[in-house]
Design a protein around this motif. Structure first.
Motif, PDB file in Angstrom:
ATOM      1  N   GLY A   4       0.839  -1.195   0.000  1.00 50.68           N
ATOM      2  CA  GLY A   4       0.000   0.000   0.000  1.00 50.68           C
ATOM      3  C   GLY A   4       0.869   1.238   0.000  1.00 50.68           C
ATOM      4  O   GLY A   4       2.005   1.212   0.467  1.00 50.68           O
ATOM      5  N   GLN A   5       0.322   2.317  -0.551  1.00 51.60           N
ATOM      6  CA  GLN A   5       1.033   3.593  -0.511  1.00 51.60           C
ATOM      7  C   GLN A   5       0.092   4.653   0.024  1.00 51.60           C
ATOM      8  O   GLN A   5      -1.121   4.576  -0.148  1.00 51.60           O
ATOM      9  CB  GLN A   5       1.592   3.960  -1.888  1.00 51.60           C
ATOM     10  N   GLY A   6       0.665   5.603   0.727  1.00 50.00           N
ATOM     11  CA  GLY A   6      -0.120   6.688   1.303  1.00 50.00           C
ATOM     12  C   GLY A   6       0.607   8.006   1.134  1.00 50.00           C
ATOM     13  O   GLY A   6       1.838   8.048   1.105  1.00 50.00           O
ATOM     14  N   ILE A   7      -0.169   9.050   1.021  1.00 55.59           N
ATOM     15  CA  ILE A   7       0.373  10.402   0.854  1.00 55.59           C
ATOM     16  C   ILE A   7      -0.393  11.328   1.787  1.00 55.59           C
ATOM     17  O   ILE A   7      -1.614  11.213   1.913  1.00 55.59           O
ATOM     18  CB  ILE A   7       0.214  10.892  -0.595  1.00 55.59           C
ATOM     19  N   ASP A   8       0.320  12.250   2.400  1.00 50.59           N
ATOM     20  CA  ASP A   8      -0.334  13.277   3.214  1.00 50.59           C
ATOM     21  C   ASP A   8       0.384  14.595   3.009  1.00 50.59           C
ATOM     22  O   ASP A   8       1.605  14.630   2.845  1.00 50.59           O
ATOM     23  CB  ASP A   8      -0.337  12.906   4.695  1.00 50.59           C
ATOM     24  N   ALA A  45      -0.417   5.449   7.951  1.00 45.95           N
ATOM     25  CA  ALA A  45      -1.756   4.908   8.227  1.00 45.95           C
ATOM     26  C   ALA A  45      -2.551   4.745   6.939  1.00 45.95           C
ATOM     27  O   ALA A  45      -3.231   3.729   6.739  1.00 45.95           O
ATOM     28  CB  ALA A  45      -2.494   5.813   9.212  1.00 45.95           C
ATOM     29  N   ASP A  46      -2.454   5.716   6.046  1.00 46.99           N
ATOM     30  CA  ASP A  46      -3.170   5.643   4.778  1.00 46.99           C
ATOM     31  C   ASP A  46      -2.623   4.496   3.921  1.00 46.99           C
ATOM     32  O   ASP A  46      -3.384   3.795   3.250  1.00 46.99           O
ATOM     33  CB  ASP A  46      -3.073   6.973   4.040  1.00 46.99           C
ATOM     34  N   ALA A  47      -1.312   4.281   3.945  1.00 45.03           N
ATOM     35  CA  ALA A  47      -0.721   3.162   3.213  1.00 45.03           C
ATOM     36  C   ALA A  47      -1.220   1.828   3.780  1.00 45.03           C
ATOM     37  O   ALA A  47      -1.503   0.888   3.022  1.00 45.03           O
ATOM     38  CB  ALA A  47       0.802   3.245   3.266  1.00 45.03           C
ATOM     39  N   LEU A  48      -1.334   1.740   5.095  1.00 47.11           N
ATOM     40  CA  LEU A  48      -1.818   0.511   5.722  1.00 47.11           C
ATOM     41  C   LEU A  48      -3.259   0.205   5.332  1.00 47.11           C
ATOM     42  O   LEU A  48      -3.570  -0.933   4.958  1.00 47.11           O
ATOM     43  CB  LEU A  48      -1.697   0.608   7.249  1.00 47.11           C
ATOM     44  N   VAL A  49      -4.134   1.212   5.420  1.00 47.93           N
ATOM     45  CA  VAL A  49      -5.535   0.947   5.065  1.00 47.93           C
ATOM     46  C   VAL A  49      -5.663   0.670   3.572  1.00 47.93           C
ATOM     47  O   VAL A  49      -6.513  -0.124   3.160  1.00 47.93           O
ATOM     48  CB  VAL A  49      -6.505   2.056   5.539  1.00 47.93           C
ATOM     49  N   GLY A  50      -4.797   1.284   2.768  1.00 55.11           N
ATOM     50  CA  GLY A  50      -4.808   0.997   1.339  1.00 55.11           C
ATOM     51  C   GLY A  50      -4.390  -0.440   1.054  1.00 55.11           C
ATOM     52  O   GLY A  50      -5.030  -1.135   0.261  1.00 55.11           O
ATOM     53  N   ALA A  51      -3.324  -0.895   1.695  1.00 57.45           N
ATOM     54  CA  ALA A  51      -2.858  -2.264   1.483  1.00 57.45           C
ATOM     55  C   ALA A  51      -3.907  -3.277   1.915  1.00 57.45           C
ATOM     56  O   ALA A  51      -4.046  -4.339   1.308  1.00 57.45           O
ATOM     57  CB  ALA A  51      -1.551  -2.495   2.244  1.00 57.45           C
ATOM     58  N   ALA A  52      -4.669  -2.938   2.939  1.00 60.78           N
ATOM     59  CA  ALA A  52      -5.717  -3.834   3.430  1.00 60.78           C
ATOM     60  C   ALA A  52      -7.043  -3.637   2.692  1.00 60.78           C
ATOM     61  O   ALA A  52      -8.024  -4.314   3.007  1.00 60.78           O
ATOM     62  CB  ALA A  52      -5.920  -3.617   4.930  1.00 60.78           C
ATOM     63  N   ALA A  53      -7.066  -2.721   1.728  1.00 60.47           N
ATOM     64  CA  ALA A  53      -8.271  -2.413   0.942  1.00 60.47           C
ATOM     65  C   ALA A  53      -9.433  -1.973   1.835  1.00 60.47           C
ATOM     66  O   ALA A  53     -10.574  -2.374   1.655  1.00 60.47           O
ATOM     67  CB  ALA A  53      -8.669  -3.598   0.060  1.00 60.47           C
ATOM     68  N   LEU A  54      -9.108  -1.104   2.815  1.00 57.84           N
ATOM     69  CA  LEU A  54     -10.117  -0.613   3.761  1.00 57.84           C
ATOM     70  C   LEU A  54     -10.550   0.818   3.482  1.00 57.84           C
ATOM     71  O   LEU A  54     -11.175   1.449   4.323  1.00 57.84           O
ATOM     72  CB  LEU A  54      -9.573  -0.714   5.191  1.00 57.84           C
ATOM     73  N   ASP A  95       8.494   2.331   4.262  1.00 53.89           N
ATOM     74  CA  ASP A  95       9.459   3.276   3.710  1.00 53.89           C
ATOM     75  C   ASP A  95       8.746   4.609   3.566  1.00 53.89           C
ATOM     76  O   ASP A  95       7.708   4.692   2.895  1.00 53.89           O
ATOM     77  CB  ASP A  95       9.964   2.784   2.355  1.00 53.89           C
ATOM     78  N   VAL A  96       9.262   5.645   4.212  1.00 52.88           N
ATOM     79  CA  VAL A  96       8.638   6.970   4.209  1.00 52.88           C
ATOM     80  C   VAL A  96       9.609   7.993   3.631  1.00 52.88           C
ATOM     81  O   VAL A  96      10.794   7.988   3.972  1.00 52.88           O
ATOM     82  CB  VAL A  96       8.262   7.417   5.640  1.00 52.88           C
ATOM     83  N   THR A  97       9.082   8.877   2.791  1.00 52.75           N
ATOM     84  CA  THR A  97       9.839  10.028   2.309  1.00 52.75           C
ATOM     85  C   THR A  97       9.091  11.287   2.700  1.00 52.75           C
ATOM     86  O   THR A  97       7.911  11.429   2.379  1.00 52.75           O
ATOM     87  CB  THR A  97      10.014  10.002   0.780  1.00 52.75           C
ATOM     88  N   VAL A  98       9.774  12.188   3.395  1.00 49.27           N
ATOM     89  CA  VAL A  98       9.218  13.493   3.741  1.00 49.27           C
ATOM     90  C   VAL A  98       9.685  14.479   2.681  1.00 49.27           C
ATOM     91  O   VAL A  98      10.856  14.489   2.312  1.00 49.27           O
ATOM     92  CB  VAL A  98       9.696  13.950   5.141  1.00 49.27           C
ATOM     93  N   VAL A 151       5.209   3.842   1.744  1.00 53.81           N
ATOM     94  CA  VAL A 151       4.917   2.556   1.128  1.00 53.81           C
ATOM     95  C   VAL A 151       5.083   1.501   2.221  1.00 53.81           C
ATOM     96  O   VAL A 151       6.071   1.524   2.963  1.00 53.81           O
ATOM     97  CB  VAL A 151       5.879   2.257  -0.044  1.00 53.81           C
ATOM     98  N   VAL A 152       4.096   0.609   2.325  1.00 58.33           N
ATOM     99  CA  VAL A 152       4.164  -0.456   3.321  1.00 58.33           C
ATOM    100  C   VAL A 152       3.903  -1.803   2.660  1.00 58.33           C
ATOM    101  O   VAL A 152       3.246  -1.875   1.626  1.00 58.33           O
ATOM    102  CB  VAL A 152       3.154  -0.271   4.480  1.00 58.33           C
ATOM    103  N   MET A 153       4.438  -2.833   3.287  1.00 58.44           N
ATOM    104  CA  MET A 153       4.102  -4.195   2.904  1.00 58.44           C
ATOM    105  C   MET A 153       3.398  -4.838   4.078  1.00 58.44           C
ATOM    106  O   MET A 153       3.901  -4.793   5.207  1.00 58.44           O
ATOM    107  CB  MET A 153       5.327  -5.008   2.537  1.00 58.44           C
TER     108      MET A 153
END
Length: 158
Positions: A4-8, A45-54, A95-98, A151-153
């Motif tokens: 999953g990937q997340g952006i804020d 958190a957004d990457a996690l919920v994305g990877a879990a399709a939530l 893996d996080v990039t600011v 990005v999370v696995m």
């Protein structure tokens, strides 16, 4: 395994503080946000919920709900981790990039990694936090705000 990937992204404000992965990174300004505006915690958190399709974070913590005003974003991340536990999923790595022009990550990187590792219940070696600038391009380059990409696995507990 799931990825999953997340952006804020948050705009800076003249007062307050900038919090990254639960660490105060700047006290000369704040961010416009419902919660404490921790872009790292939100992106992870957004990457996690994305990877879990939530869905997305707004479904869990709507900005229209006053109970989330000034909420601790690392606590919100812990809530997502608990939800994933209930589904038999856990983070394997992150893996996080600011993206920020002047807020510095490197002096605080190890504490950020440790904080994320504790909430995600993974070894610090499974957490990467890095930063880049936009070479003065766009609103980030003009130092008007801050962003994070994660990005999370996820794996299934066995």
């Amino acid at each position: 395994m799931r990825v999953g990937q997340g952006i804020d992204v948050h705009a800076f404000t003249p007062t307050g503080r900038v919090v990254l992965a639960g660490v105060v990174a700047a006290e000369d300004r704040g961010v416009a946000a419902t919660s404490d505006g921790d872009v790292i915690a939100h992106a992870v958190a957004d990457a996690l919920v994305g990877a879990a399709a939530l869905g997305d974070l707004g479904e869990f913590f709507p900005s229209s709900d006053p109970q989330w005003k000034d909420a601790d974003s690392m606590g919100l991340l812990a809530t997502i981790v608990s939800r994933l536990d209930g589904l038999g999923m856990h983070a394997a790595n992150v893996d996080v990039t600011v993206l920020a022009q002047t807020v510095r990550v490197s002096p605080l990187r190890n504490q950020m990694r440790a904080n994320l590792a504790a909430v995600l219940r993974v070894p610090s070696e499974a957490v990467s936090v890095k930063a880049t600038t936009t070479d003065h391009l766009g609103f980030l380059g003009r130092d008007e705000g801050i962003a994070a990409i994660a990005v999370v696995m996820l794996t299934t507990r066995t």
